[in-house]
Design a protein around this motif. Structure first.
Motif, PDB file in Angstrom:
ATOM      1  N   SER A 237     -21.761  -7.975   8.818  1.00  0.00           N
ATOM      2  CA  SER A 237     -23.067  -8.462   9.399  1.00  0.00           C
ATOM      3  C   SER A 237     -22.959  -6.823  10.380  1.00  0.00           C
ATOM      4  O   SER A 237     -24.008  -6.068  10.833  1.00  0.00           O
ATOM      5  CB  SER A 237     -23.077  -9.020  10.335  1.00  0.00           C
ATOM      6  OG  SER A 237     -24.168  -9.700  10.997  1.00  0.00           O
ATOM      7  N   PRO A 238     -22.349  -6.729  11.344  1.00  0.00           N
ATOM      8  CA  PRO A 238     -22.763  -5.503  12.230  1.00  0.00           C
ATOM      9  C   PRO A 238     -23.054  -4.141  11.381  1.00  0.00           C
ATOM     10  O   PRO A 238     -24.036  -3.610  12.010  1.00  0.00           O
ATOM     11  CB  PRO A 238     -21.540  -5.104  13.063  1.00  0.00           C
ATOM     12  CG  PRO A 238     -20.719  -6.371  13.240  1.00  0.00           C
ATOM     13  CD  PRO A 238     -20.838  -7.906  11.361  1.00  0.00           C
ATOM     14  N   GLN A 239     -22.554  -3.901  10.343  1.00  0.00           N
ATOM     15  CA  GLN A 239     -22.289  -2.651   9.472  1.00  0.00           C
ATOM     16  C   GLN A 239     -23.844  -3.280   9.270  1.00  0.00           C
ATOM     17  O   GLN A 239     -24.259  -1.416   8.750  1.00  0.00           O
ATOM     18  CB  GLN A 239     -21.088  -2.476   8.801  1.00  0.00           C
ATOM     19  CG  GLN A 239     -21.556  -1.036   7.636  1.00  0.00           C
ATOM     20  CD  GLN A 239     -21.301   0.455   8.765  1.00  0.00           C
ATOM     21  OE1 GLN A 239     -20.714  -0.352   9.876  1.00  0.00           O
ATOM     22  NE2 GLN A 239     -22.058   0.828   8.532  1.00  0.00           N
ATOM     23  N   ASN A 263     -23.931 -11.774  20.237  1.00  0.00           N
ATOM     24  CA  ASN A 263     -22.753 -11.436  20.515  1.00  0.00           C
ATOM     25  C   ASN A 263     -22.264 -10.531  19.278  1.00  0.00           C
ATOM     26  O   ASN A 263     -21.138  -9.967  18.739  1.00  0.00           O
ATOM     27  CB  ASN A 263     -21.566 -12.497  20.184  1.00  0.00           C
ATOM     28  CG  ASN A 263     -21.146 -13.663  20.699  1.00  0.00           C
ATOM     29  OD1 ASN A 263     -20.853 -13.675  22.460  1.00  0.00           O
ATOM     30  ND2 ASN A 263     -20.875 -15.447  20.597  1.00  0.00           N
ATOM     31  N   HIS A 264     -23.847 -10.198  18.025  1.00  0.00           N
ATOM     32  CA  HIS A 264     -23.473  -9.526  17.467  1.00  0.00           C
ATOM     33  C   HIS A 264     -23.586  -8.335  17.807  1.00  0.00           C
ATOM     34  O   HIS A 264     -23.942  -7.138  16.780  1.00  0.00           O
ATOM     35  CB  HIS A 264     -24.554  -9.883  16.232  1.00  0.00           C
ATOM     36  CG  HIS A 264     -23.833 -10.986  14.959  1.00  0.00           C
ATOM     37  ND1 HIS A 264     -23.936 -12.531  15.988  1.00  0.00           N
ATOM     38  CD2 HIS A 264     -23.692 -10.741  14.611  1.00  0.00           C
ATOM     39  CE1 HIS A 264     -22.720 -13.100  15.333  1.00  0.00           C
ATOM     40  NE2 HIS A 264     -22.861 -12.219  13.705  1.00  0.00           N
ATOM     41  N   PHE A 265     -24.716  -8.326  18.873  1.00  0.00           N
ATOM     42  CA  PHE A 265     -25.122  -6.827  19.236  1.00  0.00           C
ATOM     43  C   PHE A 265     -23.910  -5.973  19.882  1.00  0.00           C
ATOM     44  O   PHE A 265     -24.412  -4.835  18.981  1.00  0.00           O
ATOM     45  CB  PHE A 265     -26.600  -6.853  20.809  1.00  0.00           C
ATOM     46  CG  PHE A 265     -27.279  -7.327  20.569  1.00  0.00           C
ATOM     47  CD1 PHE A 265     -28.468  -6.865  19.053  1.00  0.00           C
ATOM     48  CD2 PHE A 265     -28.043  -8.169  21.474  1.00  0.00           C
ATOM     49  CE1 PHE A 265     -29.261  -7.080  19.096  1.00  0.00           C
ATOM     50  CE2 PHE A 265     -29.019  -8.619  21.319  1.00  0.00           C
ATOM     51  CZ  PHE A 265     -30.405  -8.174  20.366  1.00  0.00           C
ATOM     52  N   PRO A 266     -23.232  -6.096  20.041  1.00  0.00           N
ATOM     53  CA  PRO A 266     -21.431  -5.185  20.441  1.00  0.00           C
ATOM     54  C   PRO A 266     -21.294  -4.111  19.538  1.00  0.00           C
ATOM     55  O   PRO A 266     -21.103  -3.191  18.977  1.00  0.00           O
ATOM     56  CB  PRO A 266     -20.556  -6.268  21.674  1.00  0.00           C
ATOM     57  CG  PRO A 266     -21.947  -7.004  22.265  1.00  0.00           C
ATOM     58  CD  PRO A 266     -22.474  -7.277  21.046  1.00  0.00           C
ATOM     59  N   PRO A 267     -21.407  -5.814  18.122  1.00  0.00           N
ATOM     60  CA  PRO A 267     -19.837  -4.480  16.840  1.00  0.00           C
ATOM     61  C   PRO A 267     -21.783  -3.908  16.841  1.00  0.00           C
ATOM     62  O   PRO A 267     -20.775  -3.040  15.597  1.00  0.00           O
ATOM     63  CB  PRO A 267     -20.018  -6.288  16.213  1.00  0.00           C
ATOM     64  CG  PRO A 267     -20.167  -7.156  17.379  1.00  0.00           C
ATOM     65  CD  PRO A 267     -20.878  -7.095  18.199  1.00  0.00           C
ATOM     66  N   ALA A 274     -20.332   4.069  15.377  1.00  0.00           N
ATOM     67  CA  ALA A 274     -19.114   5.105  14.706  1.00  0.00           C
ATOM     68  C   ALA A 274     -19.333   6.148  14.328  1.00  0.00           C
ATOM     69  O   ALA A 274     -18.805   7.069  13.395  1.00  0.00           O
ATOM     70  CB  ALA A 274     -18.210   3.932  13.996  1.00  0.00           C
ATOM     71  N   SER A 275     -20.896   5.188  13.183  1.00  0.00           N
ATOM     72  CA  SER A 275     -21.365   6.697  12.986  1.00  0.00           C
ATOM     73  C   SER A 275     -21.730   8.257  12.743  1.00  0.00           C
ATOM     74  O   SER A 275     -21.638   9.035  12.120  1.00  0.00           O
ATOM     75  CB  SER A 275     -22.930   6.224  12.041  1.00  0.00           C
ATOM     76  OG  SER A 275     -23.874   5.776  12.811  1.00  0.00           O
TER      77      SER A 275
END
Length: 329
Positions: A237-239, A263-267, A274-275
């Motif tokens: 999901s993060p990607q 909790n899904h905002f940071p990842p 990372a990109s």
């Protein structure tokens, strides 16, 4: 009961809406089954069900307005008829005044006072490389869903009364702070796993992010969209979230308000960062404090695609002073 029922899917992925209705029809339990969704979803659902069930109904071909209710009545023999009702509602054009004011607060995250942070990824600096296909001139304001946990270990995918107060107060609280051109959230048909909080809880529809930001979209007459292209609780999901919002040219030159699961905002931000650092390195986003419902994360991509992320803004609503009972109008 219909196993697997989770509400309507905005995009009707794999015909899930028709599967839901077919299960209800085949169960053959008398009663009233009410579905509320955008016209695109309702129109397709009626047309597909009409064809699959062989009802031969004459259905409306265009949107008749928000006051109309379409009732398909099915007899014990299996034949069906369509009745269209006009509710004749005439709401005022102005946003309703809350029955009592909501207490304000200053500073990011008044519940937990998280440390301020600012992260940058600029092409050519510290090994950063602007990724191919990144959006430009884009701003995303990320907010958490409204209050949801009256005590530890409880959850049903909805918000509690305090959350409704926060959601209804957002248009006033955010006035002058942000100016989005569109609003996005999670499709409420997405399944929130009950065991995610307490083992043994059943799965339920994850409705609170969309309910949180809906009043803001209404008050500001903004286009409102739901993400159903991928599952927020999927492993990747993060990607997928990063690619959907930041590598999608339709979002260039746009300013967005995004309501999501905190909790899904940071990842998601880490996947985006990372990109910019294909060789590794670079900063990472901090965790979002569990009890902080007020902070706003701002993600900005400039004209070249350089990235900045910070938490300098807040909604300005004092969570501790929100009423425990839902507002009465």
């Amino acid at each position: 009961p219909s196993p697997g029922c989770q509400g309507l899917d905005f995009n009707d992925t794999a015909g899930s809406n028709e599967t839901l209705v077919t299960a209800i029809v085949k169960t053959n339990v008398p009663g009233f089954y009410v579905f509320s969704a955008p016209w695109e979803t309702i129109s397709a659902l009626m047309a597909n069900s009409n064809r699959q069930q062989g009802y031969n109904l004459t259905l409306p071909t265009s949107f008749m307005g928000p006051n109309y209710v379409y009732a398909i009545s099915i007899t014990p023999s299996g034949s069906a008829g369509l009745v269209t009702y006009n509710s004749n509602l005439h709401p005022p054009s102005t946003y309703p005044v809350l029955p009592s004011p909501v207490a304000g607060a200053s500073g990011p995250g008044p519940d937990t006072t998280p440390a301020l942070f600012s992260i940058a990824a600029t092409g050519g600096i510290n090994g950063a490389k602007i990724p191919e296909g990144i959006n430009t001139n884009q701003t995303v304001y990320m907010i958490r869903h409204a209050e949801a946990h009256p005590w530890g270990g409880w959850d049903d995918g909805n918000f509690v009364a305090a959350g409704q107060w926060r959601a209804l107060a957002l248009p006033n609280a955010l006035r002058g702070k942000i100016s989005p051109t569109l609003v996005y959230s999670i499709d409420p048909a997405q399944v929130y796993p009950g065991a995610y909080i307490t083992a043994g809880n059943a799965n339920f529809s994850y409705v609170r992010p969309s309910l949180t930001v809906w009043p803001y979209a209404i008050a500001n007459n903004l286009p409102y969209y739901l993400v159903s292209e991928f599952e927020i609780f999927a492993q990747d999901s993060p990607q997928l979230t990063s690619e959907f919002f930041f590598f999608n040219p339709k979002f260039s030159n746009q300013t967005m308000l995004l309501s999501w699961e905190h909790n899904h905002f940071p990842p998601t931000i880490n996947a985006l960062l990372a990109s910019y650092f294909p060789q590794g390195g670079g900063s990472t986003a901090p965790a979002w404090p569990t009890s902080d419902y007020d902070t706003i994360w701002t993600v900005t991509l400039d004209a070249k695609g350089n990235l900045t992320v910070n938490n300098a803004l807040c909604e300005g609503i004092d969570s501790a002073k929100l009423p425990e009972a839902a507002p009465r109008f």
